[in-house]
Design an enzyme around this catalytic site. Sequence first.
Site, mmCIF file in Angstrom:
data_model
loop_
_atom_site.group_PDB
_atom_site.id
_atom_site.type_symbol
_atom_site.label_atom_id
_atom_site.label_comp_id
_atom_site.label_asym_id
_atom_site.label_seq_id
_atom_site.Cartn_x
_atom_site.Cartn_y
_atom_site.Cartn_z
ATOM 1 N N GLY A 13 43.062 67.660 17.134
ATOM 2 C CA GLY A 13 43.750 66.248 16.666
ATOM 3 C C GLY A 13 43.112 65.093 17.391
ATOM 4 N N SER A 15 40.562 63.285 16.966
ATOM 5 C CA SER A 15 39.459 62.312 16.297
ATOM 6 C C SER A 15 39.343 62.726 14.707
ATOM 7 C CB SER A 15 38.195 62.442 16.934
ATOM 8 O OG SER A 15 37.372 63.751 16.990
ATOM 9 N N SER A 136 37.032 74.391 3.770
ATOM 10 C CA SER A 136 36.146 73.804 3.214
ATOM 11 C C SER A 136 35.895 74.270 1.912
ATOM 12 C CB SER A 136 34.919 73.595 4.236
ATOM 13 O OG SER A 136 33.775 72.835 3.552
ATOM 14 N N TYR A 149 27.948 77.929 8.406
ATOM 15 C CA TYR A 149 29.303 76.911 8.415
ATOM 16 C C TYR A 149 29.976 77.471 7.081
ATOM 17 C CZ TYR A 149 32.465 73.276 7.452
ATOM 18 O OH TYR A 149 33.542 72.371 7.197
#
Length: 246
Positions: A13, A15, A136, A149
Amino acid sequence: MQFKNKIVLVTGGSSGLGLAIAREMAEQGAHLIITGRQHDQLDEAVASLGSPTVAIAADVSCVSDLARLFSEVESLHGRIDVLVANAGMGEIASLGAITEASFERIFNTNVKGVTFTVQGALPLMAKGSSIVIIGSTASINPGSGLSVYGATKAALRALVRSWILDIKGSGVRINLLSPGPVNTESLKNMLSENAEQVIQSLSEKSTIGRIGEPQEIGRAVAFLASDAASYINGVELFADGGASQV
Protein backbone atom coordinates in the site's frame (compact mmCIF):
# COMPACT_ATOMS: atom_id res chain seq x y z
CA MET A 1 -19.48 1.98 1.01
CA GLN A 2 -18.37 3.50 4.28
CA PHE A 3 -15.40 2.28 6.31
CA LYS A 4 -15.63 4.53 9.35
CA ASN A 5 -13.72 2.91 12.24
CA LYS A 6 -13.01 -0.17 10.11
CA ILE A 7 -9.55 -1.69 10.37
CA VAL A 8 -8.29 -2.03 6.80
CA LEU A 9 -5.01 -3.72 5.87
CA VAL A 10 -3.61 -3.03 2.39
CA THR A 11 -0.50 -4.96 1.42
CA GLY A 12 1.78 -3.19 -1.02
CA GLY A 13 0.00 0.00 0.00
CA SER A 14 2.95 2.37 -0.16
CA SER A 15 2.86 3.19 -3.88
CA GLY A 16 0.99 2.81 -7.15
CA LEU A 17 -2.25 0.91 -7.17
CA GLY A 18 -1.96 -0.06 -3.51
CA LEU A 19 -1.61 3.55 -2.45
CA ALA A 20 -4.66 4.51 -4.54
CA ILE A 21 -6.66 1.77 -2.83
CA ALA A 22 -5.46 2.90 0.58
CA ARG A 23 -6.37 6.51 -0.25
CA GLU A 24 -9.91 5.49 -1.22
CA MET A 25 -10.31 3.63 2.06
CA ALA A 26 -8.89 6.57 4.01
CA GLU A 27 -11.34 8.98 2.39
CA GLN A 28 -14.14 6.71 3.57
CA GLY A 29 -12.98 6.77 7.18
CA ALA A 30 -10.88 3.63 7.54
CA HIS A 31 -8.17 3.06 10.11
CA LEU A 32 -5.41 1.95 7.76
CA ILE A 33 -2.48 -0.39 8.01
CA ILE A 34 -0.26 -0.45 4.93
CA THR A 35 2.72 -2.63 4.15
CA GLY A 36 5.64 -2.32 1.80
CA ARG A 37 9.31 -3.21 1.59
CA GLN A 38 10.79 0.28 1.38
CA HIS A 39 10.76 2.40 4.52
CA ASP A 40 11.03 5.73 2.67
CA GLN A 41 7.99 4.94 0.49
CA LEU A 42 6.01 3.88 3.56
CA ASP A 43 6.85 7.16 5.32
CA GLU A 44 5.79 9.19 2.28
CA ALA A 45 2.55 7.23 1.95
CA VAL A 46 1.63 7.76 5.60
CA ALA A 47 2.27 11.49 5.24
CA SER A 48 0.07 11.69 2.13
CA LEU A 49 -2.91 9.69 3.36
CA GLY A 50 -4.08 12.05 6.08
CA SER A 51 -5.88 9.30 7.98
CA PRO A 52 -5.14 7.20 11.04
CA THR A 53 -2.50 5.12 9.26
CA VAL A 54 0.13 2.70 10.49
CA ALA A 55 2.91 1.53 8.17
CA ILE A 56 4.60 -1.82 8.77
CA ALA A 57 7.55 -2.86 6.64
CA ALA A 58 7.01 -6.40 5.40
CA ASP A 59 7.82 -8.59 2.41
CA VAL A 60 4.78 -10.77 1.69
CA SER A 61 6.97 -13.46 0.13
CA CYS A 62 8.60 -13.97 3.54
CA VAL A 63 6.39 -15.98 5.93
CA SER A 64 8.25 -14.73 9.00
CA ASP A 65 7.59 -11.12 7.93
CA LEU A 66 3.89 -11.94 7.64
CA ALA A 67 3.84 -13.57 11.09
CA ARG A 68 5.38 -10.40 12.54
CA LEU A 69 2.90 -8.24 10.61
CA PHE A 70 -0.16 -10.02 11.98
CA SER A 71 1.27 -10.05 15.49
CA GLU A 72 1.67 -6.26 15.31
CA VAL A 73 -1.83 -5.82 13.86
CA GLU A 74 -3.30 -7.92 16.64
CA SER A 75 -1.47 -5.86 19.27
CA LEU A 76 -2.60 -2.59 17.69
CA HIS A 77 -6.23 -3.33 16.85
CA GLY A 78 -7.09 -6.90 17.77
CA ARG A 79 -8.86 -7.46 14.45
CA ILE A 80 -8.95 -6.89 10.69
CA ASP A 81 -12.23 -5.85 9.07
CA VAL A 82 -10.96 -5.62 5.49
CA LEU A 83 -7.89 -7.20 3.93
CA VAL A 84 -6.77 -6.03 0.50
CA ALA A 85 -4.10 -8.45 -0.73
CA ASN A 86 -2.57 -6.14 -3.29
CA ALA A 87 1.20 -6.73 -3.08
CA GLY A 88 2.41 -8.23 -6.34
CA MET A 89 4.94 -7.93 -9.12
CA GLY A 90 5.46 -8.69 -12.78
CA GLU A 91 8.34 -9.13 -15.18
CA ILE A 92 8.33 -9.49 -18.95
CA ALA A 93 10.09 -12.60 -20.29
CA SER A 94 9.16 -14.59 -23.37
CA LEU A 95 9.38 -18.37 -23.54
CA GLY A 96 13.04 -19.23 -23.97
CA ALA A 97 14.15 -16.32 -21.81
CA ILE A 98 12.35 -17.21 -18.55
CA THR A 99 14.84 -17.70 -15.74
CA GLU A 100 14.41 -19.74 -12.59
CA ALA A 101 15.13 -16.68 -10.45
CA SER A 102 12.44 -14.60 -12.19
CA PHE A 103 9.91 -17.45 -12.02
CA GLU A 104 10.49 -17.84 -8.28
CA ARG A 105 10.31 -14.10 -7.61
CA ILE A 106 6.95 -13.72 -9.32
CA PHE A 107 5.35 -16.86 -7.86
CA ASN A 108 6.73 -16.22 -4.39
CA THR A 109 5.20 -12.75 -4.30
CA ASN A 110 1.98 -13.21 -6.25
CA VAL A 111 0.91 -16.71 -5.16
CA LYS A 112 2.83 -17.69 -2.03
CA GLY A 113 2.57 -14.16 -0.67
CA VAL A 114 -1.19 -13.92 -1.19
CA THR A 115 -1.77 -17.42 0.20
CA PHE A 116 0.01 -16.78 3.48
CA THR A 117 -1.34 -13.23 3.74
CA VAL A 118 -4.92 -14.52 3.60
CA GLN A 119 -4.20 -17.47 5.86
CA GLY A 120 -2.50 -15.25 8.43
CA ALA A 121 -5.27 -12.64 8.41
CA LEU A 122 -8.23 -15.01 8.81
CA PRO A 123 -7.84 -15.60 12.57
CA LEU A 124 -8.23 -11.83 13.06
CA MET A 125 -11.35 -11.58 10.89
CA ALA A 126 -14.92 -11.98 12.17
CA LYS A 127 -18.29 -12.43 10.50
CA GLY A 128 -18.95 -9.56 8.11
CA SER A 129 -15.28 -9.06 7.28
CA SER A 130 -14.09 -8.99 3.69
CA ILE A 131 -11.03 -9.97 1.68
CA VAL A 132 -10.29 -8.49 -1.75
CA ILE A 133 -7.42 -10.01 -3.70
CA ILE A 134 -5.93 -8.02 -6.55
CA GLY A 135 -5.67 -10.14 -9.66
CA SER A 136 -5.27 -9.07 -13.28
CA THR A 137 -6.90 -9.53 -16.66
CA ALA A 138 -3.60 -11.26 -17.49
CA SER A 139 -5.22 -14.29 -15.84
CA ILE A 140 -7.20 -14.83 -19.07
CA ASN A 141 -5.23 -12.79 -21.62
CA PRO A 142 -1.60 -12.37 -20.56
CA GLY A 143 -0.13 -11.37 -23.88
CA SER A 144 3.40 -11.99 -25.09
CA GLY A 145 6.08 -12.14 -22.41
CA LEU A 146 3.63 -12.29 -19.51
CA SER A 147 3.05 -16.04 -19.30
CA VAL A 148 4.47 -16.43 -15.80
CA TYR A 149 2.76 -13.31 -14.47
CA GLY A 150 -0.53 -14.39 -16.04
CA ALA A 151 -0.15 -17.87 -14.56
CA THR A 152 0.17 -16.41 -11.06
CA LYS A 153 -3.03 -14.41 -11.51
CA ALA A 154 -4.88 -17.44 -12.88
CA ALA A 155 -3.70 -19.33 -9.80
CA LEU A 156 -5.33 -16.70 -7.58
CA ARG A 157 -8.67 -17.36 -9.28
CA ALA A 158 -8.37 -21.07 -8.52
CA LEU A 159 -7.38 -20.36 -4.92
CA VAL A 160 -10.41 -18.14 -4.31
CA ARG A 161 -12.79 -20.77 -5.71
CA SER A 162 -11.48 -23.25 -3.17
CA TRP A 163 -11.07 -20.86 -0.24
CA ILE A 164 -14.72 -19.78 -0.17
CA LEU A 165 -15.59 -23.44 0.39
CA ASP A 166 -12.88 -23.89 3.01
CA ILE A 167 -14.31 -21.03 5.11
CA LYS A 168 -17.97 -21.60 4.31
CA GLY A 169 -20.15 -20.35 7.17
CA SER A 170 -17.50 -18.03 8.62
CA GLY A 171 -19.22 -14.91 7.32
CA VAL A 172 -15.96 -13.73 5.74
CA ARG A 173 -16.20 -12.96 2.00
CA ILE A 174 -13.34 -13.38 -0.47
CA ASN A 175 -13.46 -11.76 -3.91
CA LEU A 176 -10.97 -11.06 -6.68
CA LEU A 177 -10.67 -7.67 -8.40
CA SER A 178 -8.82 -8.00 -11.70
CA PRO A 179 -7.77 -4.71 -13.28
CA GLY A 180 -6.70 -4.25 -16.83
CA PRO A 181 -3.75 -1.94 -17.52
CA VAL A 182 -3.70 1.00 -15.10
CA ASN A 183 -1.82 4.27 -15.39
CA THR A 184 0.86 3.66 -12.75
CA GLU A 185 4.62 4.10 -12.65
CA SER A 186 5.05 0.35 -12.19
CA LEU A 187 3.31 -0.29 -15.53
CA LYS A 188 5.48 2.27 -17.29
CA ASN A 189 8.63 0.86 -15.69
CA MET A 190 7.73 -2.70 -16.71
CA LEU A 191 7.09 -1.61 -20.30
CA SER A 192 10.34 0.37 -20.29
CA GLU A 193 11.15 2.29 -23.49
CA ASN A 194 8.06 0.94 -25.29
CA ALA A 195 5.65 2.29 -22.68
CA GLU A 196 3.96 5.00 -24.74
CA GLN A 197 3.40 2.78 -27.77
CA VAL A 198 2.10 -0.16 -25.72
CA ILE A 199 -0.23 2.03 -23.63
CA GLN A 200 -1.71 3.44 -26.83
CA SER A 201 -2.32 -0.08 -28.11
CA LEU A 202 -3.91 -1.11 -24.81
CA SER A 203 -6.14 1.97 -24.86
CA GLU A 204 -7.46 1.00 -28.28
CA LYS A 205 -8.46 -2.44 -26.97
CA SER A 206 -10.65 -0.89 -24.28
CA THR A 207 -14.27 -0.24 -25.22
CA ILE A 208 -13.94 2.98 -23.22
CA GLY A 209 -10.89 3.98 -25.26
CA ARG A 210 -8.28 4.38 -22.52
CA ILE A 211 -6.47 2.52 -19.77
CA GLY A 212 -7.63 2.79 -16.17
CA GLU A 213 -6.72 5.31 -13.51
CA PRO A 214 -5.60 4.14 -10.05
CA GLN A 215 -8.51 5.84 -8.26
CA GLU A 216 -10.99 3.90 -10.41
CA ILE A 217 -9.53 0.63 -9.20
CA GLY A 218 -9.61 1.96 -5.64
CA ARG A 219 -13.35 2.56 -5.92
CA ALA A 220 -13.97 -0.92 -7.35
CA VAL A 221 -12.02 -2.48 -4.48
CA ALA A 222 -13.94 -0.39 -1.97
CA PHE A 223 -17.22 -1.64 -3.42
CA LEU A 224 -16.25 -5.31 -3.17
CA ALA A 225 -14.92 -4.79 0.35
CA SER A 226 -18.00 -2.93 1.58
CA ASP A 227 -21.35 -3.97 2.96
CA ALA A 228 -22.83 -2.80 -0.36
CA ALA A 229 -21.45 -6.08 -1.76
CA SER A 230 -22.58 -8.21 1.18
CA TYR A 231 -24.06 -10.96 -1.04
CA ILE A 232 -21.14 -11.09 -3.47
CA ASN A 233 -18.66 -13.85 -2.74
CA GLY A 234 -16.08 -15.73 -4.79
CA VAL A 235 -16.34 -13.59 -7.92
CA GLU A 236 -13.63 -12.26 -10.20
CA LEU A 237 -14.65 -8.73 -11.14
CA PHE A 238 -12.84 -7.36 -14.19
CA ALA A 239 -12.16 -3.63 -14.17
CA ASP A 240 -10.67 -3.06 -17.60
CA GLY A 241 -12.97 -0.82 -19.62
CA GLY A 242 -14.64 -3.85 -21.16
CA ALA A 243 -11.55 -5.13 -22.99
CA SER A 244 -11.89 -8.66 -21.59
CA GLN A 245 -15.57 -8.87 -22.58
CA VAL A 246 -15.19 -8.48 -26.34
